[in-house]
Design a protein around this motif. Structure first.
Motif, PDB file in Angstrom:
ATOM      1  N   HIS A   1     -55.588 -70.903  68.874  1.00 53.02           N
ATOM      2  CA  HIS A   1     -55.755 -71.797  67.725  1.00 53.02           C
ATOM      3  C   HIS A   1     -55.022 -73.115  67.961  1.00 53.02           C
TER       4      HIS A   1
ATOM      5  N   LEU B   1     -63.523 -70.763  64.919  1.00 49.41           N
ATOM      6  CA  LEU B   1     -63.068 -69.942  66.040  1.00 49.41           C
ATOM      7  C   LEU B   1     -62.992 -68.493  65.602  1.00 49.41           C
TER       8      LEU B   1
ATOM      9  N   ALA C   1     -66.625 -69.780  69.722  1.00 52.65           N
ATOM     10  CA  ALA C   1     -66.315 -71.040  69.042  1.00 52.65           C
ATOM     11  C   ALA C   1     -67.595 -71.735  68.621  1.00 52.65           C
TER      12      ALA C   1
END
Length: 635
Positions: A351, A361, A387
Motif C-alpha cells: 500500500h 488494490l 490492482a
C-alpha cells in the motif's frame, strides 16, 4: 431432415458450455450415440465483455473463431447423418461466421443450409431508445442508463427460441445465433420438433429446464460437482445428452462411451445453478421451478419433470458493457512461521509503494501453512496482488511490477516471486457490465435464411409485466423437544452445493445429500445462518427460497461480486467457488446424518450432545412434517 411422423423424444447433445470449453467435445459428440441435434453454448456475460472489446477493434471478427476449426472436419458427417446444429458461437457477428461456414461448405461440395438469428445487438439504438422513453434501467439497482456515465461498446438483448424454431422449420441445417438465452439453443429445436405453440406453457417450461441442464455440457455428468469423488470416470467426464419428450419432460443422460455419471445429484447441481429463484424468467415462458422433480430411472438416466409455465415477462434483459480503466494481477509467495505478521507487513509495504499510483488494490493470501510441513511448498502461502487504475500509464512496468519486484531485500523473510512465470507487465482493459431491461416491443428479432429471405419474429403476444419472485418465509426457531447428539463437521458432509454469477450477484444452491438430512438442512439454512457461513456477505441483501422436491435451499447474495465478474478484482470473479467455501465451514450436525466415513474418522471431534437450543420449524412451502432440530453453530 424431415420432421418425423411420430413425435419420439428429440435427442440433443451438447458440445460446448462456454467460450474456451474443451475443443474436442464436438469430436466426442460425433463419435457418440445417435442424436438429432448438436448444441454449443459459447456466450457468458464475462465472455461478451471480452468479445465486445475485440469486435470494436476488428468488426470482421466478434464470433467464436475456434468453433470453425471444431466444426469443419464434421461438416460431411453432419450432412450425411441429417444432424442439425444450433449454436450462439455467432457472438456479435453471426453473419460473419455464416459467411465463413458457407465457404467451407461450398469447398466441401456439401448442400448444408445455414441460417442466422439476429436482432440482439441494440448498441446503435441506445440513444434513440432512451429518447423514446426507454430508460434501460439497471436490473438490480433500478438506475437509468443515463446515470452510468460510460459509453457502451456492446449492448445485446437476450432473444428467445422462436427464431431458431423458424429457421429449422424452413430447412436450416446449421443455425448461428448471437445473444439468445442459453436454454433457447435447446428450446428452439424442441419446439420445432414437437410442434409446440406459443402458449404451450408447461411444455415450453419443460424445454427451458432441459435447456438449462444441457447448456453447461459436462456440468450434468459430474463436472464441478461437490460429490465428484464418488463418480466413475470423472477424470474425463463426457458431455451431456438430453431426450426431450413431447410433454416437455426430459431424460438427461450421456454418451455410453464417455466418462462421468448422470445422477439426480449431478442434475440437481445444474438445476440450482445461476437461477434467480423459483421463477425462471425466459423470453418465451416464465418457468415455475417449485415442483421440479428428478428421478433416477436407470443408470446414467435421470427423468426431469414437474416444470410449470406461465406467460413470459414483457421485458428483455440487455447486457451492456463499457470500458472502465485497466487492471493487472501478479503473484508473490511467503514462507515459514509468523505468516499473519508477514502478510500484514507485506500488505502495508504494498500500500505504501503503490499509494497514489493505483486506484484500487486487492491483496489476498490463499491457504495456510501446514502445522508440520514436509516440504517448502507446504510451508508457503501464495499471495495474489490485483490492482486497478483509471489510466493505463498507472500500471506500467515501472509503476507496478518493478515496485513489487523491489521488495526482495527489504520485505519479510521468505518472500519471493516466481521468476519462471511471465511478468505482469501488460495491463488489461477492464470492462464494466450493466444489465438493463428493455420492453420486448423494441426488439427486432429476425432470421436470415440460406436463400437470403428474412423472417421477422414478433414478440410473444401473451407477454405480461412480471419478474417478481415468490416470498418464502424464513425458518423460525421452535422449542427443542429432545436432546440430539451432534458433531462439529463441515457442512459438505451432509450437503452439496453449486454457485455462480447473476451479474454482480452470486447464487448459491445447497441441497441435502440424503432424504433424511433434508428436514435438518432446510431448518438450519436460514438467511442468518448463511451470513455466518459466508462472512463476506456482511451488509449485503440475501434472498432465500426452498425447492422441497429436490431437497434444496437457494440463496441470492446481492452485490457479492461487485458490479459483475468483468470488474471484480477477486480471483473467483464469477463466484464459482462460493458454494464450496460454504460447504467447508464447520457446524454442529446431528450425528445420525453424517456419512459413516466421517462419523468414524479419528480426526473428527468426538460427538457431543447439544445443549438445549432453538431450531427453525418447517415452512409453508414444504409438505414434509416439521422436525425439531438443533441450530448449528459455525466454527
Amino acid at each position: 431432415m424431415s420432421e418425423p411422423a411420430q413425435r419420439e423424444p428429440l435427442v440433443v447433445a451438447s458440445f460446448s458450455g462456454y467460450f474456451g470449453d474443451r475443443a474436442t467435445a464436438l469430436d466426442e459428440a460425433m463419435a457418440g450415440d445417435p442424436i438429432h441435434v448438436l448444441i454449443g453454448d459459447y456466450l457468458a456475460e464475462i465472455t461478451l465483455a471480452g468479445i465486445s472489446a475485440r469486435f470494436r477493434k476488428d468488426p470482421t471478427q466478434g464470433y467464436a473463431d475456434y468453433f470453425v476449426k471444431q466444426v469443419q472436419p464434421h461438416l460431411g458427417g453432419i450432412a450425411a447423418r441429417g444432424i442439425k446444429l444450433v449454436t450462439n458461437a455467432g457472438g456479435l457477428n453471426p453473419r460473419g461466421l455464416a459467411n465463413v461456414l458457407r465457404g467451407l461448405i461450398a469447398d466441401a461440395g456439401l448442400s448444408l443450409k445455414v441460417a442466422c438469428v439476429e436482432g440482439d445487438n441494440v448498441l446503435d439504438r441506445l440513444d434513440l431508445l432512451q429518447a423514446a422513453g426507454h430508460p434501460l434501467t439497471h436490473l438490480d439497482t433500478g438506475e437509468p442508463l443515463s446515470a452510468w456515465g460510460r459509453t457502451p461498446i456492446g449492448a445485446n438483448a437476450y432473444l428467445g427460441a422462436w427464431g431458431i424454431a423458424a429457421a429449422l422449420r424452413e430447412g436450416a441445417d446449421i443455425v448461428l445465433c448471437g445473444r439468445v438465452t442459453d436454454s433457447s439453443l435447446i428450446l428452439g429445436p424442441s419446439a420445432w420438433w414437437h410442434g409446440w405453440q406459443l402458449d404451450d406453457w408447461d411444455r415450453l417450461a419443460g424445454g427451458v429446464v432441459a435447456g438449462h441442464i444441457l447448456e453447461c455440457g459436462p456440468h450434468a455428468t459430474g463436472g464441478n460437482f461437490s460429490g465428484f469423488a464418488s463418480l466413475p470416470g470423472i477424470t474425463f467426464p463426457g458431455f451431456v445428452v438430453g431426450e426431450i419428450a413431447a410433454d416437455g419432460s426430459s431424460v438427461i443422460t450421456k454418451h455410453a462411451r464417455d466418462g462421468g455419471a448422470v445422477t439426480t445429484d449431478t442434475v440437481t447441481a445444474q438445476l440450482v445453478y445461476e437461477i434467480q429463484g423459483p421463477k425462471y424468467l425466459n423470453p418465451d415462458v416464465t418457468v415455475d421451478l417449485s415442483a421440479i422433480r428428478c428421478e433416477q430411472v436407470a443408470p446414467n438416466r435421470v427423468r426431469v419433470s414437474g416444470a410449470r409455465g406461465e406467460p413470459p415477462p414483457d421485458t428483455s434483459k440487455v447486457a451492456m458493457f463499457a470500458p472502465e480503466g485497466w487492471q493487472i494481477v501478479s503473484w508473490a509467495f511467503v514462507t515459514g512461521i509468523d505468516i499473519e505478521r508477514k502478510l500484514a507487513l507485506l500488505r502495508a509495504q504494498l500500500h505504501l509503494l503503490l499509494a497514489g499510483t493505483v486506484d484500487q488494490l486487492e491483496i489476498t493470501a490463499y491457504g495456510t501453512p501446514a502445522a508440520q510441513p514436509e516440504s517448502q511448498a507446504e510451508a508457503t502461502v501464495p499471495v495474489r496482488i490485483a490492482a486497478f487504475a483509471s489510466e493505463r500509464d498507472q500500471l506500467t512496468e515501472e509503476q507496478f511490477f518493478l515496485k513489487l519486484n523491489s521488495l526482495y531485500l527489504w520485505s519479510v523473510p521468505g518472500f519471493y516471486t516466481d521468476s519462471g512465470a511471465e511478468r505482469a507487465l501488460k495491463p488489461q482493459r477492464r470492462i464494466e457490465y450493466w444489465p438493463a431491461v428493455l420492453h420486448v416491443s423494441q426488439l427486432a428479432h429476425t432470421v436470415t435464411l440460406e436463400d437470403g429471405r428474412t423472417l421477422e419474429i414478433p414478440p410473444n403476444p401473451h407477454a405480461v409485466p412480471g419478474g417478481v419472485q415468490p416470498t418464502h418465509p424464513e425458518p423460525q426457531p421452535v422449542a427443542r423437544t429432545t436432546s440430539r447428539a451432534t458433531q462439529r463437521a463441515p457442512l459438505g458432509r451432509v450437503a452439496y452445493a453449486r454457485s455462480g454469477d447473476k451479474g454482480g450477484n452470486s447464487n448459491i444452491g445447497l441441497w441435502a445429500q440424503h432424504e433424511k438430512a433434508w428436514p435438518w438442512l432446510r431448518q438450519a439454512l436460514s438467511t442468518d445462518m448463511l451470513r455466518r457461513l459466508l462472512p463476506q456477505a456482511e451488509g449485503l441483501e440475501i434472498v432465500r427460497h426452498e425447492f422441497p422436491h429436490i431437497r434444496a435451499v437457494h440463496f441470492i447474495v446481492r452485490g457479492l461480486l461487485g458490479r459483475g465478474g468483468s470488474t471484480n478484482l477477486q480471483a473467483d470473479q464469477v463466484g464459482k467457488a462460493v458454494g464450496e467455501f460454504v460447504l467447508a465451514r464447520q457446524v454442529e450436525i446431528p450425528v445420525e446424518l453424517l456419512v459413516d466415513e466421517y462419523r468414524g474418522s479419528p480426526a473428527s471431534p468426538a460427538a457431543r450432545t447439544a445443549s438445549p437450543a432453538t431450531s427453525p420449524p418447517n415452512t409453508a412451502s414444504c409438505t414434509r412434517p416439521a422436525t425439531a432440530v438443533p441450530a448449528p453453530r459455525v466454527q
